[in-house]
Structure formats: C-alpha cells, structure tokens
Design a protein around this motif. Structure first.
Motif, PDB file in Angstrom:
ATOM      1  N   GLU A 128      -3.608   5.530  -5.423  1.00 52.90           N
ATOM      2  CA  GLU A 128      -2.002   4.609  -6.476  1.00 52.90           C
ATOM      3  C   GLU A 128      -0.641   4.781  -5.618  1.00 52.90           C
ATOM      4  O   GLU A 128       0.632   3.518  -5.637  1.00 52.90           O
ATOM      5  CB  GLU A 128      -2.234   4.992  -7.331  1.00 52.90           C
ATOM      6  CG  GLU A 128      -0.703   4.580  -8.552  1.00 52.90           C
ATOM      7  CD  GLU A 128      -0.492   5.358  -9.775  1.00 52.90           C
ATOM      8  OE1 GLU A 128       0.590   5.014 -10.848  1.00 52.90           O
ATOM      9  OE2 GLU A 128      -1.711   5.124 -10.609  1.00 52.90           O
ATOM     10  N   SER A 137       3.864  -1.054  -0.786  1.00 53.92           N
ATOM     11  CA  SER A 137       4.330  -2.162  -1.504  1.00 53.92           C
ATOM     12  C   SER A 137       6.071  -2.351  -0.990  1.00 53.92           C
ATOM     13  O   SER A 137       6.312  -3.544  -0.777  1.00 53.92           O
ATOM     14  CB  SER A 137       3.676  -2.147  -2.588  1.00 53.92           C
ATOM     15  OG  SER A 137       4.564  -3.594  -3.331  1.00 53.92           O
ATOM     16  N   ASN A 146       1.923   2.475  -3.841  1.00 52.93           N
ATOM     17  CA  ASN A 146       3.035   1.910  -4.046  1.00 52.93           C
ATOM     18  C   ASN A 146       4.158   1.617  -2.942  1.00 52.93           C
ATOM     19  O   ASN A 146       5.231   1.530  -2.768  1.00 52.93           O
ATOM     20  CB  ASN A 146       3.715   2.419  -5.465  1.00 52.93           C
ATOM     21  CG  ASN A 146       2.868   1.780  -6.658  1.00 52.93           C
ATOM     22  OD1 ASN A 146       1.627   0.658  -7.135  1.00 52.93           O
ATOM     23  ND2 ASN A 146       2.979   3.426  -7.473  1.00 52.93           N
TER      24      ASN A 146
END
Length: 179
Positions: free
Chosen positions: A37, A44, A41
């Motif tokens: 995760e 992104s 993130n």
C-alpha cells in the motif's frame, strides 16, 4: 512492542515523503499488504507505475526498552518475527532480555535462551539482597547468637559487587547466574 515508519524509497528520492507507522508484531500478510500500500501510494504520487523499495525512516520501542537493533534497511520480516517472539514475554522477562543485550553483550537469540538465568531485585540495595539471601538460605537457629548478630551484610554486598555477578541499574539489582 516496536513501531516503525516505513517509507517509499523511490518517492523519497523524488522529494516526497510517503510512508506510514506500523506497529510490530503484525500478521505477516498484513505487513506485506501495508508495504504494498505504501509503495502503491508513492508510485501514484510520483506518477509512476510501480515502486519496489522501502526503508525505515524512524522507529521507537513502545515500552522504552531497546531489544532489537533497527536500521534503515532492516529486514521487516525479521523484525516482525523477533517482535512476535518478544510479545510472548512479560515485562519482567523483557527487562531481563534487555539487560543481557545491553549490559552483558548477548545477541538477541542468546538473550532469549538465557533470560531465565537473570534475577531482578526491584527497588532494593545490594545489602537488602544479601539480607534476603541469608534469610532464605541460612538456618539462623543453628548459628550462635553472637555470630548471627554480627554478620557484616555491607562487607558481603561489597564482595558480591566486586564479583561482577550483581549490577545496579536505576533502583534495581540484576544478578546473572550464568549457569
């Protein structure tokens, strides 16, 4: 037990601080999901497809007792495994493990094997420990009163201190039997 701040290395190198505090021990799958995760993130935010590397930018021991060496590139699975082993110990046993690592020089694995050979006399002086030991191990009824009344607890405590088997840390006396 141990909180680590896991940071996306690629995002960090691109000028972004993307990370999260994670408390160890945690289920292994949950740990991998959390790292995934954080990396997702970071990728992104950077406008990239995928990031693969993380590092630990900060860490803290919840109870203030340092039991594990942690660095930026420590293996999270190993840290998690060690924290899992430690989570089974009570606070007194954690103090014993810490004593063996910090004061005796044992490595983590050896300290876990030997912590039951450490005795902690909390909030006692070494003289108090000597008195307690004599009360528990010597039958004073078989010793003449003149001798029993003149036992030099202070001298015995000095001898014990010189022996190196006893050590004062804060208000506690630690005795490593080392069988």
């Amino acid at each position: 037990m141990l909180n680590v701040y896991i940071t996306d290395l690629s995002a960090y190198n691109s000028g972004y601080l993307v990370g999260e505090w994670v408390s160890l021990p945690i289920n292994e799958d949950d740990l991998h999901d959390k790292v995934r995760e954080i990396l997702t993130n970071g990728a992104s935010l950077c406008g990239e497809e995928e990031h693969e590397e993380y590092f630990i930018t900060d860490w803290e021991f919840e109870d203030g007792i340092k039991l594990i060496d942690v660095s930026e590139y420590s293996n999270l699975d190993e840290l998690n495994s060690k924290c899992d082993e430690l989570s089974e110990l009570d606070s007194d046993d954690l103090k014993k493990v810490s004593y063996l690592i910090e004061n005796v020089g044992y490595v983590f694995e050896d300290a876990l094997q030997k912590y039951d050979e450490v005795y902690i006399y909390e909030n006692m002086t070494l003289i108090d420990v000597v008195e307690q030991y004599i009360d528990e191990t010597v039958d004073m009824t078989n010793i003449p009163e003149i001798i029993a009344n003149n036992i030099d607890f202070e001298l015995i405590s000095r001898d014990w201190e010189i022996s190196g088997e006893f050590e004062r840390i804060d208000n506690d006396i630690y005795h490593f039997v080392n069988c």
